[in-house]
Enzyme design. Structure first.
Site, PDB file in Angstrom:
ATOM      1  CG  ASN A  11       7.622  -3.115  -6.651  1.00  0.00           C
ATOM      2  OD1 ASN A  11       7.233  -2.273  -7.462  1.00  0.00           O
ATOM      3  ND2 ASN A  11       6.791  -3.837  -5.897  1.00  0.00           N
ATOM      4  N   GLY A 175       6.848  -2.463   3.892  1.00  0.00           N
ATOM      5  CA  GLY A 175       6.665  -1.037   4.169  1.00  0.00           C
ATOM      6  C   GLY A 175       6.450  -0.722   5.640  1.00  0.00           C
TER       7      GLY A 175
HETATM    8  P1  13P Z   1       9.406  -2.487   1.165  1.00  0.00           P
HETATM    9  O1  13P Z   1      10.844  -2.825   0.835  1.00  0.00           O
HETATM   10  O2  13P Z   1       9.089  -1.035   1.025  1.00  0.00           O
HETATM   11  O3  13P Z   1       8.983  -3.075   2.491  1.00  0.00           O
HETATM   12  O4  13P Z   1       8.513  -3.211   0.049  1.00  0.00           O
HETATM   13  C1  13P Z   1       8.760  -4.536  -0.261  1.00  0.00           C
HETATM   14  C2  13P Z   1       7.970  -4.884  -1.451  1.00  0.00           C
HETATM   15  O5  13P Z   1       6.749  -4.944  -1.402  1.00  0.00           O
HETATM   16  C3  13P Z   1       8.687  -5.092  -2.718  1.00  0.00           C
HETATM   17  O6  13P Z   1       7.852  -5.602  -3.697  1.00  0.00           O
END
Ligand code: 13P
Length: 253
Positions: A11, A175
């Site tokens: 994503n 994140g």
């Molecule tokens: P991160 O891998 O950046 O934590 O994001 C995960 C996410 O929201 C994927 O849709």
């Protein structure tokens, strides 16, 4: 025993200029080793056509959008319909990402309508569920996730439900660099599978791919994907670098 699909989906969220996206998809599709894992790329709307052209014909690579509107067409300035996505051969649509719930106030009722729109246009939804930190701290994460599944998905017929991919993304792990432990992920994935079994039966539950998302990276992917009920990952930050993303794709034992 039914073999469910292993999936790693990237994503990109709201990242990459057109040129940067063109370089990233080329690097990923050129370097992808033959694999049984389904690799899905979910770039922003402006990249969809180009990414689709790049991966068409590459075995096991698929195209996803990050969102769509629920209506067929009409006066919804700035929105993109499922019909439009189908017309450029998008195959999956992420529905109910926590960032859409949080910043765009998408409710479970809205998500149910989006799920219907995606299925009506012959695409497969990747439905995101997951709890915020305060819910995890209160210990009520299972009730919350069950409610998210019930409200957005359980109106579907058994045939329609077979098309759904689930992504468990604990909001506190997105994140933040704070990953759910493999055990926390396994516990919730097993719970989700049991809720699906209660609604659609054991066979349907065993056939459903349930992905983990939230600070998944090349260092932790192998252990997460090694859990019995974790069928892959929905990757945010680490999907923006070809090296990291490809390492995660290759993280199944
Ligand atoms: P991160 O891998 O950046 O934590 O994001 C995960 C996410 O929201 C994927 O849709």
């Amino acid at each position: 025993m039914i073999q469910r699909q292993r999936i790693v989906a990237g994503n990109w969220k709201m990242n990459k200029s057109y040129v940067e996206g063109r370089e990233l998809v080329k690097e990923i599709s050129d370097r992808l080793q033959p694999t049984d894992t389904m690799v899905i790329l979910a770039p922003p709307f402006i990249h969809l056509n180009n990414v689709g052209n790049n991966i068409r014909g590459v075995a096991n690579m698929f195209l996803a959008a990050q969102n769509c509107h629920w209506a067929e067409s009409g006066a919804y300035t700035g929105e993109i319909s499922a019909r439009m996505l189908e017309s450029i051969e998008v195959q999956y649509v992420i529905i109910g990402h926590s960032e859409r719930r949080e910043y765009f106030l998408e409710t479970d009722e809205i998500l149910a309508k989006k799920i219907d729109a995606v299925l009506a246009h012959n695409m497969r939804p990747i439905f995101c569920c997951g709890e915020k930190l305060e819910v995890r701290e209160a210990g009520t994460q299972e009730q919350l996730v069950e409610e998210q599944l019930r409200k957005a998905l359980f109106h579907l017929s058994p045939e329609a439900f077979q098309k759904v991919v689930i992504a468990y993304e604990p909001v506190w792990a997105i994140g933040t660099g704070k990953t759910a432990s493999p055990q926390q992920a396994q516990d919730m994935h097993a719970f989700i599978r049991s809720v699906i079994a209660g609604q659609y039966g054991d066979e349907a539950a065993q056939a459903t791919s349930i992905l983990y998302g939230g600070s998944c990276n090349p260092s932790n992917a192998r252990e997460l994907f090694g859990q019995a009920d974790v069928d892959g990952g929905l990757i945010g930050g680490a999907s923006l670098k070809a090296d990291d993303f490809l390492a995660i794709v290759n993280s199944f034992s």
